[in-house]
Every structure is written in C-alpha cells, then in structure tokens.
Design a protein around this motif. Structure first.
Motif, PDB file in Angstrom:
ATOM      1  N   TRP A 156       0.817  -1.217   0.000  1.00 17.24           N
ATOM      2  CA  TRP A 156       0.000   0.000   0.000  1.00 17.24           C
ATOM      3  C   TRP A 156       0.846   1.260   0.000  1.00 17.24           C
ATOM      4  O   TRP A 156       0.489   2.249  -0.634  1.00 17.24           O
ATOM      5  CB  TRP A 156      -0.925   0.010   1.214  1.00 17.24           C
ATOM      6  N   LYS A 157       1.926   1.256   0.738  1.00 16.28           N
ATOM      7  CA  LYS A 157       2.660   2.510   0.909  1.00 16.28           C
ATOM      8  C   LYS A 157       3.769   2.671  -0.112  1.00 16.28           C
ATOM      9  O   LYS A 157       4.312   3.749  -0.256  1.00 16.28           O
ATOM     10  CB  LYS A 157       3.254   2.567   2.320  1.00 16.28           C
ATOM     11  N   MET A 158       4.151   1.613  -0.807  1.00 17.06           N
ATOM     12  CA  MET A 158       5.228   1.756  -1.775  1.00 17.06           C
ATOM     13  C   MET A 158       4.767   1.451  -3.194  1.00 17.06           C
ATOM     14  O   MET A 158       4.862   2.281  -4.068  1.00 17.06           O
ATOM     15  CB  MET A 158       6.408   0.861  -1.407  1.00 17.06           C
ATOM     16  N   LEU A 159       4.263   0.234  -3.375  1.00 16.95           N
ATOM     17  CA  LEU A 159       4.004  -0.175  -4.754  1.00 16.95           C
ATOM     18  C   LEU A 159       2.879   0.622  -5.390  1.00 16.95           C
ATOM     19  O   LEU A 159       2.988   1.059  -6.539  1.00 16.95           O
ATOM     20  CB  LEU A 159       3.694  -1.678  -4.794  1.00 16.95           C
ATOM     21  N   ILE A 160       1.795   0.852  -4.673  1.00 14.98           N
ATOM     22  CA  ILE A 160       0.644   1.556  -5.276  1.00 14.98           C
ATOM     23  C   ILE A 160       1.013   3.004  -5.616  1.00 14.98           C
ATOM     24  O   ILE A 160       0.824   3.424  -6.764  1.00 14.98           O
ATOM     25  CB  ILE A 160      -0.589   1.456  -4.361  1.00 14.98           C
ATOM     26  N   LEU A 165       2.449   6.953  -9.788  1.00 15.71           N
ATOM     27  CA  LEU A 165       3.373   7.957 -10.313  1.00 15.71           C
ATOM     28  C   LEU A 165       3.926   7.519 -11.659  1.00 15.71           C
ATOM     29  O   LEU A 165       4.085   8.331 -12.570  1.00 15.71           O
ATOM     30  CB  LEU A 165       4.527   8.173  -9.321  1.00 15.71           C
ATOM     31  N   ASN A 166       4.202   6.228 -11.763  1.00 16.66           N
ATOM     32  CA  ASN A 166       4.724   5.693 -13.012  1.00 16.66           C
ATOM     33  C   ASN A 166       3.766   5.957 -14.160  1.00 16.66           C
ATOM     34  O   ASN A 166       4.180   6.284 -15.267  1.00 16.66           O
ATOM     35  CB  ASN A 166       4.967   4.192 -12.838  1.00 16.66           C
ATOM     36  N   ILE A 167       2.477   5.859 -13.873  1.00 16.86           N
ATOM     37  CA  ILE A 167       1.468   6.129 -14.909  1.00 16.86           C
ATOM     38  C   ILE A 167       1.574   7.575 -15.370  1.00 16.86           C
ATOM     39  O   ILE A 167       1.637   7.870 -16.570  1.00 16.86           O
ATOM     40  CB  ILE A 167       0.054   5.843 -14.362  1.00 16.86           C
TER      41      ILE A 167
END
Lengths: 136, 178, 837, 328
Positions: free
Chosen positions: D308-312, D317-319
């Motif tokens: 939840w706190k890193m990957l999402i 942001l990557n999008i």
C-alpha cells in the motif's frame, strides 16, 4: 477495438470466445477426472481423530468461524475504492493519445487526488497493521 | 535514498550468496548408501549389558523407568536363587523412546546403555516393543569394568557378608571382646 | 503456653512440646532419624541438631530432646547446625553399603532423602566397612543389618511400644546390632510396623519384596477390613495388583501403626483363583446375562410362591453401600428382611452392642490409650482385634490397671490381671464390679473384703481363681477415665448390657467412662444398624428353606459355609434351593454352589464405606480399577504383547452396583437405586445418616454417634425367644466349646493370604491343666471330639490361666470346627478322648 | 461444416497439447523448484524417484491420487470441495490469453498460436486472478479450522492488495501497446521489449506477481511455522494436489505474463517462438525460486506496508510519468 463477440465467434478457427469455452470445458474435464480418480483410488478409513480439525494435538474448542480482525475489513474497503478508481485509469490508458495533454492533466489530477486519499489513509493510520506505540 | 541504495545492496548480496551456493558441492550424505560412523556416545538403540563376569548387570531398580520422560521403560524385578536382584521382564517401547539418554545416566550399575545403532524402523509398531531378550547383549558396552555386586555388600554367589571389596569381617554380636 | 521463635517465625505450643514438633507445626521439617511421633525422643541419631540462638538454652542442641520454652530463638538453618548435620550424615553413611539399587527401601528411604538433601554426595572414607550377618526373621520381614544407622526405632517400637521382647539391641558402641538372639520368626503380630518405622532398609516387607518402587505405586487411603477396628491404611497397587498395605496415621483410630493381619492380609484380592466372570447353570457368561437369568428366575419364584420366598443374606464384610442396597431391594421387592450373620445369637449381640453404644459411652482406640483403668470382658484382644491390644498396652504404659475377665487363656504384651470367669457367669461378675463401683462412690465405708467375696460369689469363681487384687478395685474406684471393653464373639447375650451397665455405673461421678465392643467383622456395626427388626435369624431361614417356603437365596459377599457351624445341614439346605445367587470376590464354597454367580470387586477396586466398632464411618478409596493382575495375565513372564481396549478380567463390579442392576432388571425404577448415588442411598436407609449427605468426607472419617442426646440408633434386640441362646448350663461334666479367633488363620479374608499362611500356627485346642489331668490328657496329645456333626481332631495344649470346663478351639481353616452342630455347644466329657495311634 | 469439425478437432488437439504442456510443466516445476532450491541450500534435492528424481512428480501424483481425502468435522462440505477446484481452474484459465507464437498455417487456414485472443486479455487475467482469491478464502473458511481461517483471511487480504499494484503497474504497458489484447502487446514489442522502457513497472509487476502467487517471501497465507499450512491445513489427497497444482500453474502463468508483457513474448532469434517463450518463462520462474531461496518471509505489516505505501503510489506515479513522456 473489435467487439468482444465478433461475427466468427463460434468458429473454432478463431482465437475467440469459442476457443476459450472449449478450453474451459477441457479444464473442467481434467479437474473433474482428477477428483473422480482420486475418489475411486483413494483410501477410505475415516476415524474421529482424522476428521478432527488440526490444532497441533490440542482438541479444538469453539467454532472456527471467528470474527475477522478489523484491519482486514479496512483492506477490503480500500481495495474496493482503489479498484474502482483503477478502472478509470485503465480506460484512459487505451485512449490517452486521443485525449492528449488535457486528458493527461485531468488524469494526473485524478491520480493526485487518489494519492491524496492514500496519504490521508496513511496519516490516519488506516494502513497501520497493528496499533503502533504512540509517539509522545 | 541512501537507505534505498543500502537495501538494494543488501538484497544483491543475499542473491549473490545463494547464487554462489549453486556451485558448491552439496553437503548431503546419502544415507542408505553412505553410513556415517557415529561417535560411540551417540544416543540411539538401548541395550542391556553384562558385567565382566558375564552376568546380567541390570538389577531392576526401576530408576530408568522412573527417570524416563516418556515412560517407555517398564519392568518387574525379582530375586534369583543366589540373591541377585534381576529383571524378570524388561521392556522398552522404542516407538515411544526419545533417546534422551536419561536412563543411561540414571543407571547405577551401568547396565542400560545407549548405542549408536539407530536403524530400528519397523512396519508393525508392536515389533518396536523390545523385551529383555531383545535388549540383552553379550558384552560390557562402554563401561568395561564395573561390577555392581562386587561392591554392593549384598550376599550373592560372588561374595558373602564381609567378603566384598573394602569390608570388614562381620561383627560377632555375641562376644564380649572389644 | 511457651512462645518461641523458629526460623524467624513465632509459634505458641502447649507445654511439653519438643522443639522438633513445634517446628513441624510451622511446616519446618527438621531432619531426624530416631525421633518418631509415636515413639518419642531418645536423641540417638544426632540428626535433628538446631542452633538455639537466644533464650534459656543456648548453642547447638538436639531439637527432639529440648522442650519448647518461652523466649527461645531457634535457627534450623544456622551455619553451625547445617555443618553439624552434614558431618552426622557423613558419619552415618560411613558403613552404609552401596546397595540402594537392590534395596526395597530405595525411593521411600529417609536416609536416602537426608543424604541427598544434606549434600553428602561423595564418600570420603576409604577404610573398610563394618558388616553384620543378617538374621532370618520369619516370612514377613527381611533383615539387612548392614544398612542400619543405629537409631533404635525398631527396638523402641518392638519392646517399649508393643511389648514384645524377642527383638532388641545387642552389642555396644559401633557394633550395635538389632535382632533376635537366635534366628527365627518374630513373635509380635505387629512386626510389620518395623518396615514403616525403620528410616532405612534394615527391615523390609518380605511379601512385597522387589515388587515395586514407591513412586510406581498407586497409593490411596484405605481402611483395614480384617477386624472391626477399622485401622487406617494406605493401599499400594501396581500393575493391577495390590502389592503392599502400609499404616496410615489416624489420631483417633490406630495412631501410627497397624497389625500384621491388616498389613499382610490383603492378598485375597490378587489370588489367581479369584472369580472374574459371571456364571449361570449354563456356564460362564457376561454380567448382564447372569443378572438377567437371576432376575427371570426370581420373578418366577416370587410370582409362584410370593415375594417372601426370596431371602437375602449379607455379611459383616459387606460395604455399607452393599448392606443398604440389599436392604432397599428387599423392601422394595417385598422379599424377606436380609440378615448378615449366620449365628442368630451373634446377630442379636451385635444389634445389642450397636444400640447400647452412644456418643457419651462409645470410645475410640485413642481413648483406650488414655484410659487409666481397663476392664475387658469376654474379649481376647491380640486374637480378635490385635490393635486393641496395642492400645491397651499404651494405657498400661501410662499406668493404667488392666483386668481381663475371660475363660480363654489370654495373652497380652503387658502385665494384667486375668480372671477366668466363665461366659455363663460373666454378667454377674460385671454386675458385681458395677455394684462395687456404685457402693464405693457412695462414700460410705466400704469393706473391701466383703465386696470381694461378693464378686467371687457372683462370678462363680473358685477362690483360688481370684487373685483379683484389692489394688485393682482401688484403681477402678479411683480411676478418672475407666474403659470397659467387651467382646461379642463368645459372650452371652446378657453380657453386653451388663458391660454397658458397668460403664454407666462407672460414669457416675466421673467425667467419662468408656465402652468399647469388639464386633465381629469390618462392617458389623453397619449390619447392626440396618438389621433392626424383621429378620428371623439364620436358623429360622434354614428351616423355611427346608420346609420349602423359601425358594431363593441371594448371598452378597458372604460365605455361610465358612461361618456356619453345622456344615452338613447347611450343605443339604443350600442344595434344596431353587435358586442360589451368590455375589462375591472370593472363590468361596458357597460361590461354587451358586446357580448364578456374579463376581464383585474388593474394596481396593471400588471405594467403599465401612463403619467401625465405635460407629466411625470411614471411606476406603479405590486404589486401582480392577482386572487380572498383569503378572497373572502375562503368565509369569512379560505381560502380553497385544493391544486391547479393555482390561482383562474387568467384569466384576461393586456388589451394590450389581444389586442395583438386579433391581432394575426386576423393574425398580433407576432413580430408586443407582440414581440415588452411594451417599443418598446410605442416607435413605439409615435416616440418622441423612445429615451426612453432601458433607466433605474428612480423612479421619465421621463418627456417626452424635454427641448430646444419646440417639436410639436401632431398636434393641427383641425379647429373647429362648430358642437360640440356651440359658441353662448343663450340669457338671460338660465342656463348653468356645470357638475363637486367632490373630492369623481364622479371619475369612486374611486366612487366604499366602504370607500369613506361612506364619500361622497349626490349630490346637486348649484346656485347663486340671481338666486335662482329670481326663488323663497331657500337652501335645492328639484329641478326637465326637459330635453329632462328625469328629473334630486337634492337638491339645494345656494352660493354667484359663477357665475350667471350657475347651477353646480356633475357627481355623485347618480344623473341622464346622462339625459342631450349633453354638453354644456343650460336650459331655466322654465324647472327648485321646486318639490312639 | 466439415471445416468446422476439422477446426474443432484441431482446436481440441491444440488446447489439449497446451493444457497438457501446462500441467506437465507445472508438475516438473515442482521438481525444478525442489532441485534448484536444494542446490541453493547446498543439498541434492529429490534424487530417489528415478534418475535425478525425475519421476518425483509422477510419484507425487500417484500418492495424491491414492491418499485418503478427509473432510474435517463441521466443514462446509460444498465449499470445502469447491475451493481447490476454483484455485486450479482459474490459474489454468489465465493461460488462455497468453500467445506462444505467431500465426501458423494449417490446411490453408491461419491458426493463431494463442488459445483466445480477447481484446480485453489483460482484464481477463485480472478478473481470473481475483476469482482465484475465492478459492483461498473459501477453502480457509470452509475447513472449520482456526489455522485455515487465518490463512484464508490473510490470503484474501494479501491478494486483493497486490492485485491493485499489479493492475496499476500494467497501465503503462497498455499505454505503450494501446491495447488490452495480449497478442497486441506482444506485437507492440517488435522493436524492443517493454522492460527496457518500463523497468519500474517491471519491478512492481514482478513483486506483485510473487505476492499474487503466495510465494516466499510473501507466503503468509500458508506460513507453515505459524499457521501449520494456512488455508490448506485440512486438505489432503487430490484436493491438496489441486491447490498445489493451482499454485504452480499460477506461477507459470505469471512467468508467462512477465515474458509476454515485458520480455517480448515468443520473440527471439534462431529458436522457434514457443521455445523462446518457454525459456523466458523458465527464467522468470527460476528467478522466483531463487528469491524463495534467498529472502525470508515478510511480516504481515511489512507486507501490507510494501503493497500500500510503496508499490501503489509508485505505480500511480509511473502512470503519470509514462503518460507525460509518451505524450511528449
């Protein structure tokens, strides 16, 4: 984009829904046959000890259908929200070129709001898995 | 950022370590083909030994069964004609034994000893219940010398009253002489 | 009340308390070897040394030798004391052999405990050890003198406490030896206590030699059922076998000790021949089938001949539950009221004894020990109830005067006055004593000589028979706490009220005067309580069987063929029955005759209540769950190597449970039987015991004779019908046969004990030496007694100190006493002759 | 009509071959995993059943088929029986959208080397992946065992959490390929595999994929030293086997997805396309096993924090960044 069910939907030559249907059928046949063979070959010597739920040798007490801890519920709710939002992003993703910079700006704003929501959860402790020792 | 680099480094190190292991020779000893010579003090199958005179050492004092944490030893003691106390039956349930060696430690006559032989597997669990005849061996085991009845002070065929090691002649209770 | 401080804790104790006892009250167990609460202190072992820090005594002293005094400050863990005790234990261990693994005391050895707790782990002494030769002390006690630490407990118990002289210390200094002068069995019937008191393994229990270690034993508080005293015991079982019985301390009943009959009498419960499966005419079957068969037949008989055609019979070895259940079933089914004694006169005597005892009169054995004057009438304590003799000895040691009036030759382990009054004259003798007591309490001048001559007349004694010293009369009159003991086995029925009257008279002007009846059997008191009215008596019962009005007999844990005199008649009568149901744990003769046999459990296997002679309800807990002992199941070698879910031979159930099942099969609702539970059952049948329901059972039992108003527990015996207890003494040349018990060999259960069979004497008859001279007999002659029932052969023994005109025969299993037609039995002289070889 | 039946037979043969290969691979993946893991730990691994233990999967199958299938007291029988089937079937169905080569010409007709070229291929994968959660959650709940229940809940929460990251990490790929169809995505990688332009998405996808397949270090639903065996504690025999099969097919499918979405799919020089795909799948799977041999299990809060706190946030942001870069 083509419609999902095209004119040749029932053609076995097309890699379409019909093929998927046959594939699904094959899988069902496979799993079913496995279960059947196992039921036929498998040993059957039931006993009270065997059918008792395993608790490392302790005889279980009470129901095993316990109430879930609240954090799991929270995760479920968050997932619901973010998954729905994810659907919007995915629809944008296939047509971002048509929408151009304006679309990008709108989506960035949308994502920013989403991130803000995530930050809010974060700050509020919705993502903390256990009650952390409160910092004085 | 720094911690991120460190984390990446740590991860890489971990992966590298396991990767290096790929090319090492396995340490596994392939058991049924390779029999490792076990140390003499390895705790496995239990035996009952004989004393240097070739008689049963076990006096069935029940200490091993008392100390056994899983209660796998049972016996019945009895008396022989010559005054020796012995086990009329002695039973170890190896299906229960945990080879802790406490029985050996408790044994006051060095009778019960653990040997490195551990291949006691059986398909029928009852065959893991060893009786005295299965347990007795024809040697002294690890303790070659000890002979309980030579020092115990009880009358047996070996020695009468006052004839054991470090014993005076019996007191004559009916004399007035000092 | 001295107050002292032990290990920084203050305690107040009664004056005269030793410091070691005071510490024990605080829960501080000072190490000791020679000190024993029952035997007192001698200060021989030096193990109980403690440091007296402040107060009247200073320094290192033996805590068993110092009376607690005001202001004492005692430290048990003082450096000096600990050091001293460590040296003492090392010294005691100098000569101790290295044989703990083969010593039966190992695991319950005080010396072992103190050695380990004192930290003496390594022998520093390198010299030679002193040794002794062991002695053969009979079949009960094994001797291993090397282990001795010279605490004198054995000789103090044997000589001082129990009064036998054949075992004691020999030699001096480091060579002191405890034993007999020559090898041979110990004479005392209390020798088993040596095993309990010896702090190490010098004396060990021979019958249970090498059977088990203490930690492997299932131990449970039990009660001895080999006489009516109800001594407290600890039963020890292992591998489904009772292996040992030990004494259990009871402040009120037996103190610290028990007799050998109680200690070694238990093997009947382990006998290989003990019946474990039910039997009907068709052979062995399950318990349920046998109950069903019995019930069917009973139903048939009571519908054809009426319920009165069914009779039940128990015994005084039944548990109270069994007796109550038997009575209950008989009442609910309309059967005949159950009886418990084969001798109707004995039955009435027991009933009388129970009715005459009340809380103000009945005394426990502890109170006998505290008596200052004891009158025993018609009782032979060592033979009938051995521990009573030990209690009387304690009274003697405290200075009591003891008189025994009995025509039998009486031996007691202390000096006493024996007055061989005949049974016939016993009441008038007691009445005479009572009158004396009454007159002396008037305070008017009593001329002792007159009174004595009165007693002589009343007692029907020859003046030469009456060495009744004046001092005894004085002692009786001057006593503060006299006790009257009375037997029930041989006396006439009228003796019991006479003894009670004497006790009542003695009570005048005194705090207390006790009365103790020695009853026939462990639960004779219970039988007396239940057997209040309606039972016709065993001989009437036999008559109705013979006449055909009684068709079925249910016998629970009783062996009439063992107890009844006229054996041939009984055999014939039992053969006439349509149905004989026997429930028993013994392979008795009656059981072998049964049409339906149901095996029962002993009190070691199912907890049972017993009421002892003074009305003390005691509960003997089950020590194991029954089943064939593993040794027998394994056929001597190792136990069987098979898995099975059940216990072999677990068929037997408690007799009262079987009775309840029988009742249920006959249609009695369950709530009236087992549904009640044992306590309610007892409460329902003996209303006065209802108050006990739900009470927590105290370890010392419940004395059911309540204080305050003497409760009329049972109705006294009905008016004598003059049939059984023949009053008239045949004139002149008749001998009265007295059937007596012996310590070993006569009691039903203990006479089946292997170890006791080895120590019991061969049966012999006894006669006054004058009588023997007249008949031309001498000691050791083989005598034949010809009676209607058959002949009785025995060896004769003559005695001077016994009544004339009596022939004393033991109810020994090797003696054909059942040829006596009925009791009391008078034999013309010409029927007694010497057997010519 | 004849053509239709001929096509049908051809289709069935093709599907059977693919399914057979998939199952065979899953079975041997077990062997590969045990062997590889053993070498990572300086052991031999299975070497008793056949040479190098090659018959081990067969032995395992025989054992599972002949073992007694117990159902615990108080279990919900229907759901208990259904759960393993759900897990296995969803995993196998997911493979339907993976192309394993270019089109082939048979009887003059083009036979595409993919089972079904859905235009919403990726969404189909997500949907089935979500369905698979049911198997775990129901299996855990239906067992009437506390360990199973805990395993089931953990599994459900973990899988839905990483589902999000998984989905979001693929948005850039969709943007690059402009299609949800997996076939199109492979086509779009004609010039370069997407891993080169989307390394962040690759990392997120890799981690999420491992979490989705409940593999160490994300094996909390079955964490044997705390939950015995988690959601499948009470399963035995072939039902356990189906769970097992599901897990390994899932691994394989995820490996295939990585290959298809980031590594150019069946593209490669010299060797036939399916072989290339196979090699890529094996490489990804070996990496997953290597990870298993290297990393310890996460704590549950660490697991949730990572998701939840890193990957999402990273995926989101990557999008945005990808969108900007691509538009630019």
């Amino acid at each position: 984009m083509e419609p999902v069910v095209s004119a040749g939907a029932l053609s076995p030559w097309e890699p379409g829904v019909f093929a998927l249907f046959v594939y699904g059928l094959l899988i069902c046949v496979f799993v079913g046959s496995q279960l059947f063979i196992a039921g036929w070959l498998g040993e059957k010597k039931p006993s009270a000890e065997k059918s008792r739920p395993y608790e490392c040798g302790v005889i279980p007490t009470g129901s095993a259908r316990l109430r879930y801890p609240v954090p799991f519920y929270l995760v479920a709710v968050f997932f619901l929200i973010f998954d729905v939002e994810g659907a919007y992003i995915l629809t944008w993703a296939v047509s971002y070129e048509e929408l151009g910079w304006i679309g990008w700006a709108q989506m960035s704003f949308f994502i920013a709001v989403l991130l803000l929501g995530l930050a809010y959860l974060w700050v509020k402790g919705g993502l903390d898995w256990m009650p952390l020792p409160r910092k004085e | 950022m720094k911690s991120l680099v460190e984390a990446a480094k740590a991860l890489a190190e971990g992966f590298a370590t396991t990767f290096n292991h790929l090319f090492r020779r396995p340490v596994t000893e392939e058991y049924p083909e390779v029999h490792r010579v076990l140390p003499a003090r390895t705790r496995a199958r239990i035996v009952l030994t004989l004393d240097p005179d070739g008689e049963e050492r076990c006096v069935a004092c029940y200490l091993c069964s008392a100390v056994c944490p899983v209660s796998c030893i049972s016996m019945q003691s009895a008396e022989k004609e010559d005054g020796r106390r012995y086990a009329s039956w002695f039973r170890i349930n190896f299906a229960r034994c945990i080879y802790c060696g406490l029985c050996e430690e408790a044994c006051p006559t060095s009778a019960i000893q653990l040997t490195p032989y551990f291949e006691t597997c059986e398909r029928d669990i009852l065959r893991l219940v060893y009786e005295k005849e299965d347990l007795l061996v024809q040697h002294q085991g690890k303790d070659k010398e000890y002979n309980f009845y030579k020092v115990a002070g009880v009358v047996t065929r070996l020695a009468g009253k006052g004839e054991h090691a470090r014993e005076e002649k019996p007191v004559n209770v009916k004399t007035n002489l000092p | 009340m001295p107050r002292l401080i032990i290990d920084e804790r203050e305690i107040e104790v009664p004056p005269g308390t030793k410091v070691i006892d005071a510490a024990e009250r605080l829960g501080i167990l000072i190490p000791r070897f020679c000190y024993h609460e029952g035997l007192g202190a001698v200060g021989a072992c030096r193990m109980c040394a403690v440091q007296f820090v402040e107060g009247p005594v200073k320094g290192l002293q033996m805590s068993c030798m110092v009376d607690a005094q005001d202001g004492m400050v005692v430290s048990t863990s003082h450096e000096e004391a600990v050091e001293f005790r460590r040296f003492i234990i090392e010294c005691l261990m100098l000569n101790h052999p290295h044989d703990c693994p083969v010593c039966d005391e190992g695991g319950q050895c005080l010396l072992q405990d103190e050695t380990v707790s004192g930290g003496h782990g390594l022998r520093r002494y390198q010299g030679k050890k002193r040794t002794y030769r062991d002695q053969y002390l009979g079949e009960l006690i094994a001797h291993e003198m090397n282990r001795c630490i010279h605490c004198y407990r054995c000789s103090r118990f044997y000589q001082e406490f129990s009064g036998y002289r054949d075992l004691g210390p020999l030699q001096i200094a480091n060579r002191v030896f405890y034993g007999r002068f020559k090898d041979g069995p110990l004479e005392s019937p209390f020798s088993g206590n040596l095993v309990d008191i010896c702090p190490t393994g010098v004396y060990t229990d021979k019958p249970s030699r090498y059977k088990a270690r203490r930690w492997d034993l299932q131990r449970t508080p039990s009660v001895c059922i080999h006489c009516s005293l109800g001594c407290n015991t600890v039963a020890n079982a292992r591998y489904r076998e009772v292996v040992r019985v030990e004494a259990r301390f009871s402040g009120e009943v037996n103190g610290h000790f028990i007799c050998d009959r109680g200690r070694f009498g238990f093997p009947y419960t382990n006998l290989p021949g003990r019946p474990r499966t039910a039997r009907t005419a068709g052979g062995e079957c399950s318990q349920g089938e046998a109950v069903a068969a019995a019930a069917e037949k009973l139903r048939e008989i009571s519908s054809t001949f009426g319920p009165q055609a069914v009779a039940c019979f128990g015994s005084s070895r039944n548990s109270l539950e069994t007796q109550c259940m038997l009575k209950r079933i008989c009442r609910l089914q309309g059967w005949q009221v159950p009886g418990f004694f084969v001798d109707p006169a004995l039955e009435r005597r027991v009933r009388a004894a129970v009715s005459l005892l009340d809380a103000s009169a009945g005394v426990s054995m502890r109170e006998v020990e505290r008596a200052d004057c004891v009158v025993a009438a018609g009782v032979d304590p060592v033979n009938e109830a051995p521990m009573l003799a030990l209690a009387m000895r304690q009274a003697f040691r405290r200075g009591a005067e003891i008189l025994v009036a009995d025509p039998r030759p009486i031996f007691l382990p202390f000096p006493f006055i024996h007055v061989p009054v005949s049974m016939e004259r016993m009441d008038s003798f007691l009445e005479g004593l009572a009158r004396l007591a009454g007159e002396s309490s008037d305070g008017t001048g009593v001329r002792e000589a007159d009174l004595l001559s009165q007693i002589v007349q009343n007692g029907g004694l020859a003046s030469s028979d009456l060495p009744l010293p004046v001092s005894f009369c004085r002692a009786l009159f001057g006593s503060q706490n006299p006790v009257v003991l009375c037997g029930t086995e041989c006396v006439r029925e009228s003796t019991l009220p006479a003894a009670a009257a004497l006790a009542r008279d003695l009570r005048k002007g005194r705090d207390r005067a006790g009365l103790l009846y020695v009853l026939p059997g462990a639960n004779a008191f219970g039988a007396g309580l239940l057997n209040s009215q309606g039972h016709p008596g065993f001989s009437r019962l036999l008559e109705s069987v013979e006449s055909g009005s009684v068709r079925a007999l249910i016998v629970t844990e009783s062996d009439p063929l063992n107890d009844f005199c006229h054996r041939d008649r009984l055999l014939g009568t039992l053969g006439k029955l349509d149905l004989l149901v026997v429930m028993d744990f013994l392979d008795s003769e009656t059981a072998r005759m049964a049409h339906v046999f149901l095996p029962t459990t002993t009190h070691f296997e199912s907890g049972s209540c017993f009421v002892n002679h003074e009305g003390r309800l005691q509960y003997a807990e089950a020590v194991h769950h029954g089943g064939i002992p593993i040794e027998q199941a394994g056929g001597g070698s190792h136990p069987p190597r098979v898995y099975r879910g059940d216990i072999p031979g677990e068929g037997p159930k408690a007799a009262w449970v079987i009775l309840a099942e029988l009742g249920r099969t006959l249609g009695i609702p369950d709530r009236d039987l087992l549904g009640l539970g044992p306590w309610s059952l007892i409460g329902e049948e003996i209303p006065s015991l209802k108050r006990l329901e739900g009470t927590v059972f105290p370890p010392e039992g419940i004395r059911i004779l309540s204080d305050g108003d003497p409760v009329q527990w049972v109705q006294g015996p009905e008016a004598r019908d003059g049939e059984d207890d023949r009053g008239a003494v045949p004139p002149g040349d008749f001998f009265e046969i007295l059937l007596t018990h012996w310590t070993f060999g006569t009691e039903e259960l203990s006479s089946r004990s292997g170890p006791l069979q080895k120590v019991e004497k061969e049966p012999y008859g006894m006669m006054h030496s004058d009588d023997a001279r007249v008949l031309g007999f001498s000691e050791g002659d083989r005598i034949v007694l010809s009676l209607e029932g058959g002949q009785i052969r025995f060896r004769l023994s003559v005695a001077d100190r016994m009544g004339r005109g009596v022939l004393v025969l033991p109810r020994h299993r090797k003696l054909a006493w059942r040829n006596i037609p009925e009791m009391p039995c008078f034999v013309p002289r010409d029927r007694i002759r010497r057997e010519d070889s | 009509m004849i053509m239709w039946f001929a096509g049908l037979i051809l289709l069935i043969v093709k599907l059977a071959v693919v399914l057979g290969f998939l199952l065979f691979l899953a079975a041997y993946l077990v062997w590969v995993e045990r062997k590889f893991l053993a070498r990572l730990q300086i052991r031999y691994g299975p070497n008793r059943a056949g040479r190098y233990g090659l018959l081990q999967p067969i032995a395992d199958t025989v054992k599972m088929l002949t073992k007694e299938d117990t159902i615990p007291d108080g279990a919900d029988k229907g759901l208990f029986c259904l759960a393993p089937a759900v897990v296995a079937m969803t995993a196998m169905l997911m493979f339907a959208v993976v192309p394993f080569g270019p089109e082939l010409s048979v009887f003059g007709r083009k036979v595409p080397l993919v089972i079904t070229d859905l235009n919403i291929g990726l969404l189909f994968v997500f949907a089935l992946s979500s369905l698979g959660v049911y198997g775990v959650a129901l299996g855990g709940w239906a067992s009437n065992s506390k360990y199973s229940l805990l395993g089931g809940i953990r599994g459900a929460a973990q899988m839905i959490s990483y589902e999000l990251a998984l989905g979001l990490s693929l948005v850039p790929i969709v943007m690059l390929a402009r299609s949800f169809s997996v076939v199109d995505i492979v086509q779009a990688q004609e010039r370069y595999p997407f891993i080169l332009v989307q390394p962040v998405a690759f990392v997120i996808f890799m981690i999420s994929a491992m979490a989705e397949s409940k593999r160490i270090p994300f094996d909390l639903p079955e964490a044997e030293n705390e939950l015995v065996a988690g959601f499948h504690t009470e399963y035995s025999g072939i039902r356990f086997g189906l769970f097992f099969l599901g897990e390994y097919v899932h691994m394989q499918v995820l490996g295939a997805l990585v290959a298809v979405l980031f590594l150019g799919g069946w593209r490669g020089p010299f060797l036939p396309p399916p072989v290339w795909l196979f090699i890529k799948i094996i490489l990804v799977v070996l990496f997953m096993i290597w990870t298993r041999g290297t990393l310890p299990r996460l704590r549950y809060d660490q697991l949730m924090t990572l998701g939840w706190k890193m990957l999402i946030p990273l995926a989101l942001l990557n999008i945005v960044v990808t969108g900007a870069v691509v538009l630019f």
